[in-house]
Every structure is written in structure tokens, then in C-alpha cells.
Design a protein around this motif. Structure first.
Motif, PDB file in Angstrom:
ATOM      1  N   UNK A   1       9.468  11.657  -7.874  1.00  0.00           N
ATOM      2  CA  UNK A   1       8.919  10.717  -6.891  1.00  0.00           C
ATOM      3  C   UNK A   1       8.394  11.452  -5.674  1.00  0.00           C
ATOM      4  N   UNK A   2       9.160  12.432  -5.210  1.00  0.00           N
ATOM      5  CA  UNK A   2       8.731  13.225  -4.055  1.00  0.00           C
ATOM      6  C   UNK A   2       7.433  13.956  -4.391  1.00  0.00           C
TER       7      UNK A   2
ATOM      8  N   UNK B   1       6.031   5.981  -8.888  1.00  0.00           N
ATOM      9  CA  UNK B   1       4.797   5.323  -8.468  1.00  0.00           C
ATOM     10  C   UNK B   1       4.331   4.391  -9.591  1.00  0.00           C
ATOM     11  N   UNK B   2       3.206   4.664 -10.257  1.00  0.00           N
ATOM     12  CA  UNK B   2       2.723   3.755 -11.314  1.00  0.00           C
ATOM     13  C   UNK B   2       3.204   4.149 -12.707  1.00  0.00           C
TER      14      UNK B   2
ATOM     15  N   UNK C   1       0.778  -1.242   0.000  1.00  0.00           N
ATOM     16  CA  UNK C   1       0.000   0.000   0.000  1.00  0.00           C
ATOM     17  C   UNK C   1       0.803   1.281   0.000  1.00  0.00           C
ATOM     18  N   UNK C   2       2.130   1.171  -0.173  1.00  0.00           N
ATOM     19  CA  UNK C   2       2.965   2.371  -0.201  1.00  0.00           C
ATOM     20  C   UNK C   2       3.116   2.897  -1.631  1.00  0.00           C
ATOM     21  N   UNK C   3       3.379   4.180  -1.735  1.00  0.00           N
ATOM     22  CA  UNK C   3       3.794   4.743  -3.016  1.00  0.00           C
ATOM     23  C   UNK C   3       5.312   4.597  -3.093  1.00  0.00           C
ATOM     24  N   UNK C   4       5.813   4.161  -4.239  1.00  0.00           N
ATOM     25  CA  UNK C   4       7.246   3.901  -4.331  1.00  0.00           C
ATOM     26  C   UNK C   4       7.765   4.199  -5.724  1.00  0.00           C
TER      27      UNK C   4
END
Length: 490
Positions: free
Chosen positions: A172-173, A149-150, A135-138
Motif C-alpha cells: 500500500x505504501x 488501492x484498486x 479522491x484518496x488512495x486507500x
């Protein structure tokens, strides 16, 4: 052109400048080391590379709108509207200036770097997918692709240049990512591409014969890998593979919290293969059993590294194991293609002697005596030539039949590469080796001589969808060729 502007004084903060010409403090809109990408209000880095010297393009950069030039040698001539900054190491300076320009994005993410000869892509990619499943954004920075992310972004280098890296992490940030997982190549460490980044953790996979065309000696290759761990902070973790004889070496001078993983030794994190078939394996990991579609000891080790890193990042044990049981193999890493009549095609990126040995062992641990293993393998051009005969010898030792062929010959003659590989084949074994330079023909030949139940391993290119010959890249996908052949035989 970049989306932000920064004063030069902010960009060069904490960067040692040996000599400066020009007192202006211009607003900078972009950083680049490629004179073709210079636009108005750019800062240009004159980098010395293996093929070109950026100092030769300073005039072109200025003509295109560069307001600041960072160099190791000041040029002659008068450029009254340009600030020149002379530094000791332009690559290193670029890394710190990129960090400052993009607001130190690595400090706003939990950044984990993965280094080693083999397994980097798999571990970094699986950590990214595990984080997403939890469930994290990465974000991901890898050989195969970069992810914000995606959003997938294509890549051509294992570890990009420092400007691209910091730009990527800044995205990303902005996208709200919590984590970034990054492959860290030895080239990137040596060239200072990851300088100035704040890592929360580092993972060492293994170190074997590779990149000696660049590092010259194996000791130097080890030293450069170790530099990454030497640079980790006290608040970071350093997770090493004790099944590699150099695993402990990586931790000798690190300030980070040291952790270990192993399939054989006493370590912080341990795992054991309970059962293995072509469909996957049952693992006992940290006292818990789970099924995974991965196979082979090397993949058990990769999954254990993912587990260890996840625990060090504070991910709950039970949730982590559930997420890991849902992971799927990375494209081109032991990717299987089955025919209607029971032939198994395996495509793998193995392009070093150790990686090839691991894949062959994984197959041989599963196949029955009635099943033949036909291996198609080549070696890349303009790369470490010493590994070519070693790879051929390993393939012959563990295969029923071997077809030596082209990989990415680049600027070299494919025939000469195959000839060098043949030097590793003993006279008594030559009866089971074919040399077919055309890679497509080699793959089709291997599939055609395979009988029902046999295994065809095509090694070297894995996920790659191109072949590079004489500077030209053309579409080429090992998996497509195997599938096409199998479909034609139905």
C-alpha cells in the motif's frame, strides 16, 4: 520469495531475545511460519498453533534454506550455519520482526482498525470506498477481500497473520496509499497479529455472543476486544458505539481521544432513520438529510460509524456526506434479489444471534402484514455451538416460516448441527419449522413456497462462494441459487 533483503540485526531491533545461538548477521530475504514456503535466506518462525506446532518443522525449514529460526524452545542437534533465537512469545516476536522487515509500513499510512462482533466488514469496506470517492488512495484488509488501492487480492482470514499484514501494508505504501482500513478480529488481537502496528484510530461496533469456542467466556471475549483500545496511542481516536452496552467499557483505559456514535444516546455523532423501505432509507445524520440504498438500524449505525471516522480523519463534512450518499451495500450484506412476480430474496452474512436478530428486525420494520417472511438459516460447524439454539429461536420468533439447513458444516455432521438448532424451537412453534439438510434444496423450497410479495431471507453465508464439508470446499453461492430459481419460474 520477498523483493527485499534485510540484515538480521535490523529485523530483531527492539525485540526481546531470551537466548541466542549463533553470532552471524545474515541477510534475510523472506519471513515465514510455514515450512513449505521456506526458501534460501528465509527466517522461519516456529509457531505453536491449535492444530500444529511449528517446532516440529524446524529441521524441514533448515533443509529448505532457513538461515534463522525463531522459536520458544531450542531444538537439539547441531546446525552450525543457522542462528536460533529463543523468545517468550513467537507470535508477538513475529509481529515486531515483520514490522521491522517491511520498514514499519503502518507508520506511513493512516491506519484505522474496526473491531466488534458484527459490522466490521461493512464499516471497513465503506470507509475504503468513501476514501476512494473523496479522491484518496486507500487500502483495505477485510473478510471479503484485500485491496491495494484498486488492486484486489483474495483473503481467507478476517485479519491475516502479521507477516501478511505488514507485507500488504508495504505494498500500500509503495502504491502511494494514504489510508488503510482494517478489520481487527478478537483472534488477531489475542494472537498478537496486530502487535507493533501504529493505528490512527479504532472503531468499536458491538459485542455479542460469538467465538466462545475460542475465548471460552463472554468476559474474556470482551477483555480481548478491549485490549485493542487499550493499545491505541494518545494521538489516535477511539470511536465507540454507545448503543451497545459495552461501548463505554472499550474506552475505560484507552489513551486515545475518545469519541462516540449513537442512534439513541447523546453522542459525538448522531443519526436517525426518517423513512425506510426495501429500496433504502432516508437518514438524518449530524443535522443533514440524505438518501442511502442501505436499510435497517444496524446499517444506519454502520454508516454513522463511517461518518464519525471520516470526520475524525479530517474529511470535510459536506464532501463526506455527498460521498456517503453514493455508497452501495457490501456484497452479501442485505443483498436483495427480486423475482418477476414480486418475491424479494435477501442474502445476508448474519451468522450470530444478534446479527440475525438485526436483519430480521430490519425486514419486519418494512414488510406489511400481508407479506410472509420465510427464513433459511444454518450454523457453522467447528464453531461456538451454544449459539445454535439461540439463532433458531430468534428466526422462529420473527419469521412466518423457518427452514433450518446446513451452513459450512466443516468436520461436523450437518444433521447434528440442525438437531442442536431445533433445541431452541418451542413445541408450539414446531409447526412452522422445516429441517432440510441440503442447503440448495432448502433455498429452493423457501422460494417455491413464497407467494408474490413475500420475502425469503437466506442467512449465514452472505458473500461466500463456497461450502466447506469434511475439509473440502466446493462452489456454492446463495445468490446464484435464488436467481436461478427465479429465472426458471419466469
Amino acid at each position: 520469495m520477498s523483493f527485499m533483503k534485510k540484515r538480521l540485526s535490523d529485523i530483531i531491533k527492539d525485540v526481546e531475545i531470551k537466548e541466542r545461538i549463533g553470532d552471524a548477521d545474515p541477510l534475510i530475504a523472506d519471513l515465514t511460519f510455514d515450512s513449505r514456503n521456506v526458501e534460501s535466506h528465509s527466517l522461519f518462525f516456529a509457531l505453536r498453533g491449535t492444530r500444529a506446532d511449528g517446532h516440529a518443522f524446524i529441521d524441514k525449514a533448515i533443509a529448505s534454506g532457513a538461515l534463522v529460526v525463531v522459536c520458544e524452545e531450542l531444538p537439539g542437534g547441531s546446525h552450525p550455519n543457522v542462528v536460533f533465537l529463543k523468545v517468550e512469545n513467537a507470535h508477538q516476536a513475529m509481529a515486531f520482526m515483520a514490522r521491522n522487515f517491511f520498514d514499519a509500513p503502518s507508520e506511513k499510512l493512516k491506519l484505522v482498525g474496526v473491531t466488534g462482533t458484527n459490522g466490521k466488514t461493512t464499516i471497513a469496506t465503506l470507509l475504503y470506498h468513501t476514501a476512494k470517492l473523496l479522491g484518496y488512495k486507500a487500502g483495505l484488509c477485510s473478510t471479503m477481500a484485500n485491496y491495494v488501492d484498486d488492486l484486489m487480492l483474495e483473503t481467507r482470514l478476517t485479519t491475516p497473520d502479521a507477516v501478511t499484514l505488514n507485507r500488504l501494508m508495504h505494498k500500500m505504501v509503495e502504491a502511494g496509499c494514504d489510508y488503510c482500513f482494517m478489520e481487527v478480529s478478537s483472534h488477531a488481537v489475542h494472537q498478537g497479529r496486530v502487535a507493533g502496528l501504529e493505528f490512527n484510530g479504532g472503531i468499536f461496533t458491538n459485542i455479542t455472543h460469538d467465538h466462545l469456542d475460542y475465548h471460552k467466556t463472554f468476559d474474556e471475549y470482551i477483555r480481548v476486544k478491549k485490549m485493542f483500545f487499550d493499545g491505541l496511542s494518545q494521538s489516535a481516536f477511539a470511536l465507540t458505539n454507545l448503543d451497545d452496552k459495552n461501548g463505554r467499557v472499550m474506552l475505560q483505559n484507552t489513551k486515545a481521544e475518545t469519541r462516540s456514535y449513537s442512534l439513541r444516546e447523546v453522542a459525538t455523532y448522531r443519526a436517525r432513520i426518517m423513512e425506510g423501505v426495501f429500496e433504502g432509507m432516508q437518514l438524518l445524520m449530524d443535522g443533514h438529510e440524505f438518501w442511502t440504498p442501505f436499510i435497517g438500524k444496524f446499517n444506519a449505525s454502520n454508516l454513522l460509524a463511517v461518518y464519525g471516522a471520516g470526520r475524525e480523519l479530517g474529511w470535510p463534512k459536506d464532501e463526506l456526506l455527498v460521498a456517503m450518499s453514493r455508497l452501495k451495500p457490501v456484497g452479501g450484506r442485505f443483498e436483495t434479489v427480486r423475482s418477476e412476480n414480486g418475491i424479494t430474496g435477501v442474502v445476508d452474512y448474519a451468522h450470530t444471534p444478534d446479527a440475525l436478530k438485526n436483519v430480521l428486525e430490519a425486514i419486519n420494520n418494512i414488510r406489511t402484514p400481508e407479506q410472509s417472511l420465510i427464513t433459511v438459516v444454518g450454523a457453522g460447524g467447528n464453531r461456538d455451538a451454544a449459539k445454535r439454539p439461540v439463532m433458531a429461536a430468534e428466526a422462529v420468533k420473527q419469521s412466518s416460516k423457518v427452514i433450518l439447513t446446513s451452513d459450512n458444516p466443516r468436520d461436523e455432521e450437518p444433521q447434528s448441527i440442525v438437531d442442536q438448532m431445533m433445541e431452541g424451537v418451542q413445541f408450539a412453534d414446531k409447526y412452522k419449522v422445516l429441517a432440510i439438510i441440503d442447503r440448495k434444496e432448502a433455498i429452493r423450497t423457501a422460494c417455491s413456497i413464497a407467494r408474490p410479495g413475500d420475502i425469503v431471507l437466506v442467512a449465514g453465508k452472505g458473500h461466500e462462494t463456497y461450502q466447506e464439508v469434511k475439509g473440502q470446499r466446493s462452489h456454492f453461492d446463495d445468490r446464484e441459487i435464488i436467481r436461478e430459481f427465479f429465472e426458471q419460474q419466469q
